[in-house]
Enzyme design. Structure first.
Site, PDB file in Angstrom:
ATOM      1  N   LEU A 403      -9.379  -3.941  12.495  1.00 40.52           N
ATOM      2  CA  LEU A 403     -10.100  -3.546  13.702  1.00 40.52           C
ATOM      3  C   LEU A 403     -10.121  -2.025  13.758  1.00 40.52           C
ATOM      4  O   LEU A 403      -9.178  -1.362  13.315  1.00 40.52           O
ATOM      5  CB  LEU A 403      -9.416  -4.090  14.962  1.00 40.52           C
ATOM      6  CG  LEU A 403      -9.443  -5.605  15.200  1.00 40.52           C
ATOM      7  CD1 LEU A 403      -8.675  -5.937  16.470  1.00 40.52           C
ATOM      8  CD2 LEU A 403     -10.866  -6.132  15.283  1.00 40.52           C
ATOM      9  N   ASP A 404     -11.193  -1.447  14.304  1.00 39.45           N
ATOM     10  CA  ASP A 404     -11.233  -0.004  14.520  1.00 39.45           C
ATOM     11  C   ASP A 404     -10.015   0.418  15.337  1.00 39.45           C
ATOM     12  O   ASP A 404      -9.507  -0.354  16.163  1.00 39.45           O
ATOM     13  CB  ASP A 404     -12.490   0.398  15.300  1.00 39.45           C
ATOM     14  CG  ASP A 404     -13.740   0.315  14.450  1.00 39.45           C
ATOM     15  OD1 ASP A 404     -13.605   0.226  13.225  1.00 39.45           O
ATOM     16  OD2 ASP A 404     -14.841   0.339  15.027  1.00 39.45           O
ATOM     17  N   MET A 405      -9.563   1.641  15.124  1.00 40.11           N
ATOM     18  CA  MET A 405      -8.404   2.138  15.853  1.00 40.11           C
ATOM     19  C   MET A 405      -8.575   1.970  17.366  1.00 40.11           C
ATOM     20  O   MET A 405      -7.643   1.548  18.072  1.00 40.11           O
ATOM     21  CB  MET A 405      -8.175   3.622  15.527  1.00 40.11           C
ATOM     22  CG  MET A 405      -6.979   4.228  16.236  1.00 40.11           C
ATOM     23  SD  MET A 405      -6.720   5.972  15.821  1.00 40.11           S
ATOM     24  CE  MET A 405      -8.058   6.721  16.759  1.00 40.11           C
TER      25      MET A 405
END
Length: 564
Positions: A403-405
């Site tokens: 997942l994106d940060m």
């Protein structure tokens, strides 16, 4: 249009109540200082009054910038600038000029004139009727040679088959001496056929070589001029790069070539990126350093129609681009006290990872926002490092997907190599069902008119501005997002839209770009600091995850409610 001094603009609005920042703006991640908001509003009021001829509304808009400065008398004001040119004008009244003014230099005019003359020579030579005639003759000869050779080859093939039939028949009916004599005759016929084909090819080869030489003699002249033009263009280009001399507060100078020499772009292409040095931020700082103004704060905003590929919205503020501006601004801001880079801070060190499910082969977690999935360049704290501590006996890579940060939500963790392989295959084959919930910073017309739909916009990395992604129909990878409207919400007097997003593909920043791009919802997700505006967090959460258990095989589904 000639630039008229001064470029220093006094505030029209009262600013006595504003406090100056203690540090200068970190240009690659910032919230505009209140003084920048005032200056930007005043500049935007000016832009409305500019002649329409300066803006090509069939194309995209333009990035503008304001630099809050203090003059030698201690008076606060601001400088205005734009990236590139406006309607082929590089210099306009009250806007800072180009960093490089070599287009006015005599060497540039003379060498550009010679390059243009060579270009005209190439055009004339390529349009020469004699060249066209010789190319036509060559093409006709090559076609005739191929046809004649093919016909003779077919004839020889038929004769070879006939000789074979005669030999088979003779072997049964002739005496040994007669059969030997026939074989010798057939061999001679075979040699004759081969020689005929050989001589035919040689005859046509002589004709086509002469025709090719006639064409090459003309092309050699064109190629020689083109090589000379290319060499002169490269030399002039290097001279122009050398003319881009950037100052910093200590009056230290570095040119464009020096600044990009160790960058990935230079290593790949051998030159700085096109347009480097012509962005608003370097132009503003250069002018301030050149005339002795003290830089206080910086902000850049987009004005006009969104470009086809990038996410840019009218009046929204954006950070300086990494690819073109980082090497330049790193030098220009050297010696100044600037804001810390927030991307170097671990914003999730006090946030916990919640275990939603766990057995012997897998686990499912609820990742908090701002926690990396895997280690970054400067931050080691991430899902992977925490899982290694939490499951010390686990085998394999642990991380199955990312997942994106800034995105929170469900992630599946593999505790064995076998489970990792199985789960990864499910993601690769796109059999895993995922649902995200997002809060959009507005009320898109598309979502008012429809309850559900599909966004299909191919994505590619923006090489000039990593890690941003852009829509690209030529080289982008397929990216599809199914969506459903959940409802509208009122927050602080603004109508927001809650949606469910079902990514059919898993491209970097896919959901964020599909929401923000003008061909998608044209409405960024709340808190999207890359494609919209910052907030306490990005309002994007991986809410449900449905997959097959890697060993048991049954379908299992997980849910974690969003905390917004």
């Amino acid at each position: 249009m000639q630039m008229i001094e001064p470029c220093f603009t006094r505030f029209k609005s009262p600013i006595d109540s504003y406090t100056l920042p203690e540090r200068f703006t970190f240009p690659f991640y910032y919230q505009p200082h209140p003084l920048c908001l005032v200056a930007a509003k005043e500049l935007q009021d000016t832009l409305i009054k500019l002649p329409l001829s300066l803006f090509d509304y069939n194309e995209s808009g333009k990035m503008f910038g304001v630099l809050i400065v203090k003059n030698k008398q201690g008076t606060l004001g601001y400088l205005s600038g734009f990236s590139g040119a406006l309607a082929e004008n590089n210099e306009l009244r009250h806007f800072v000029p180009l960093v490089d003014d070599s287009t006015k230099a005599e060497f540039f005019k003379n060498e550009q004139k010679m390059i243009n003359e060579l270009n005209n020579q190439v055009i004339l030579l390529e349009a020469n009727p004699d060249l066209a005639l010789k190319k036509q003759i060559l093409a006709h000869l090559l076609s005739s040679a191929e046809q004649a050779t093919s016909q003779l080859h077919s004839k020889n093939l038929r004769q070879r088959q006939a000789r074979k039939a005669r030999r088979v028949l003779a072997e049964k009916s002739l005496l040994d001496a007669e059969f030997i004599q026939l074989k010798e005759q057939l061999a001679k016929e075979s040699v004759a056929d081969k020689n005929e084909l050989k001589y035919l090819k040689l005859t046509w080869q002589e004709k086509t070589i002469k025709a090719q030489q006639a064409v090459d003699s003309l092309f050699d002249v064109i190629t020689s001029i083109k090589n000379k033009r290319s060499s002169m263009s490269k030399t002039l280009q290097q001279k122009l790069f050398a003319q881009y001399r950037f100052l910093n507060i200590n009056q230290e100078v570095k040119n464009l070539t020096d600044l990009f020499i160790d960058t990935a772009f230079h290593n790949k292409y051998g030159v700085p990126p096109a347009g480097a040095g012509d962005c608003a931020a370097p132009k503003l700082l250069q002018y301030a350093f050149k005339v002795g103004l003290q830089p206080i704060a910086l902000a850049e905003f987009w004005w006009g129609k969104s470009p086809k590929s990038e996410v840019r919205q009218h009046k929204n503020f954006y950070t300086a681009c990494i690819g073109k501006c980082q090497p330049i601004l790193t030098h220009m801001l050297s010696g100044m006290i600037i804001d810390d880079n927030p991307m170097l801070k671990n914003l999730s060190k006090d946030k916990n990872v919640e275990i939603i499910y766990q057995d012997d082969v897998m686990a499912v977690i609820d990742k908090p926002s701002e926690l990396l999935s895997v280690p970054g360049k400067s931050i080691s704290d991430c899902v992977h490092s925490r899982m290694k501590l939490l499951f010390p006996k686990a085998t394999g890579p642990l991380i199955v997907h990312r997942l994106d940060m800034s995105t929170s939500g469900l992630m599946v963790i593999a505790l064995t190599k076998q489970a990792h392989k199985n789960l990864q295959q499910q993601f690769i084959k796109r059999t895993v069902e995922k649902r995200y919930v997002a809060l959009l910073s507005g009320c898109p017309k598309q979502l008012i008119d429809q309850k559900e739909g599909l966004i299909n916009l191919p994505l590619a990395g923006d090489f000039d501005d990593r890690p941003r992604q852009m829509v690209c129909f030529d080289t982008g990878k397929e990216a599809q997002t199914k969506w459903q409207r959940v409802g509208f919400e009122e927050q602080n007097g603004q109508t927001l839209t809650r949606v469910h997003l079902y990514p059919k593909t898993g491209r970097t920043h896919q959901l964020r770009v599909h929401c923000a791009h003008h061909l998608g919802f044209n409405t960024p997700i709340v808190g999207d600091d890359l494609y919209g505006t910052t907030a306490k967090r990005l309002h994007l959460h991986a809410e449900t995850l449905k997959l097959k258990h890697p060993t048991a095989g049954e379908v299992i589904e997980f849910y974690a409610a969003a905390k917004f």
